[in-house]
Structure formats: C-alpha cells, structure tokens
Design an enzyme around this catalytic site. Sequence first.
Site, PDB file in Angstrom:
ATOM      1  N   CYS A  26       0.890  -1.160   0.000  1.00 30.51           N
ATOM      2  CA  CYS A  26       0.000   0.000   0.000  1.00 30.51           C
ATOM      3  C   CYS A  26       0.931   1.213   0.000  1.00 30.51           C
ATOM      4  O   CYS A  26       2.036   1.124  -0.545  1.00 30.51           O
ATOM      5  CB  CYS A  26      -0.986  -0.015   1.172  1.00 30.51           C
ATOM      6  N   LYS A  27       0.509   2.326   0.543  1.00 32.83           N
ATOM      7  CA  LYS A  27       1.346   3.532   0.524  1.00 32.83           C
ATOM      8  C   LYS A  27       2.570   3.380   1.429  1.00 32.83           C
ATOM      9  O   LYS A  27       3.699   3.626   1.032  1.00 32.83           O
ATOM     10  CB  LYS A  27       0.517   4.739   0.968  1.00 32.83           C
TER      11      LYS A  27
END
Length: 202
Positions: free
Chosen positions: A136-137
């Site tokens: 994810c980020k």
Amino acid sequence: MATKDVDNEGISEEDRPYTPEDLLKIINAPSGGLSMLPSDAYNEVYPNILLGEESIAKQRVQLQKLGVTHVLNTAEGKDDGYHVHTNHVMYRKVNIEYLGIPATDMMSFNLSKYFNKCADYIEDALSNGGKILVNCKVGASRSATIVLAFLMLKRHLPVQDAVRLVRKEREICPNDGFLQQLCDLNEILKKKGHFKCTEEIR
C-alpha cells in the site's frame, strides 16, 4: 489440569471476542506500547510474502531480482497523496502478475469485502511456487490488514496469532476500523470451527 482465565462475566479469555484494543496491545508491545511506522521498505512476513511500501512496488527490476512473481496493490488509485498509481501494464514487461484494489486508509472503509478475493490471489501465487509483494502507501495498514486476513482465511491462524506473526517481522499499524473488521472475521471463522485445523507454521 490448566484452568482458563475467566473474566467478571464468566467468559474465558479464549472465548471472548477480540477487540481492536487487544490487537493494538500485541502490535505495540515490541516497541514498549508505542505505535511505530515501518523501518524498512519491505519485509518478508511469511514465507514468500513480502509486505511493503510504494517505493518498492514501483521498482520493477528490484522486484524481479527479489524473485517476486505477483504484486497485490491494496491502495490502487491515481491520487498520489493516499494511493499508489500502478497497474498490470507496468508489470507485464517483467512478467509479474498484478492485482489492484482501490482501498482507502480510512476507518469507515469496508476493506473486508476484498478479504476473500485477495486471499485467493495470494494463495494462488504461493501454491504455484511464486513470491508476492503486498503493498500500500506505507506498507502498514491496508496491505498489513490484507495479509492478516490471508493468514486467517488460508492458514487458519486466529487473529491474535496472525498479528503476532506479522508484527515479529514488520512494524504495522492498521487503523481501528480495519482492526475491527479483522476481529469480526475472527468471530465468523471461530464459529465455523475454522481454527481447529490450524496448520503448523513453517
């Protein structure tokens, strides 16, 4: 004979539903009760499952060197502030399979609707001898939640054991909404007797 710990309402610790607060205690215990962001771009949190951030997800050549065959982006989207803009086209050139889900790291986001789809994708990668990056980020909330759900669904680990296993290898901090969704999944699976056939962790 060992006795079960029983609370004031006569419910054993083993039978009591887990809460986000319970999981946070497990997550923060190694850092003295503090919430920590990951110190590495990625970590192998289970054999052939890498949990990582945006930077490693975009390094296609590095992924190839690491032997990654599949990528699961749990933050797909074009808003660079909250999402990771990757797609199957960019990985095709290095023969890496790709799946993206447009999840947002918000307590109100229903990530559980993707649990089974993502668990199936991870299992397919591993069962075919592959190695998968779940990103994810930051590699701490959305992606961590999906990996935890996989361990619960496909490796029959109760939520607390899944959290301990992943936290041993990487700092994670799923938001409280995601933790609640994992607790809810744990109750559903427990009632089905899903955890009675726990597989030995290699």
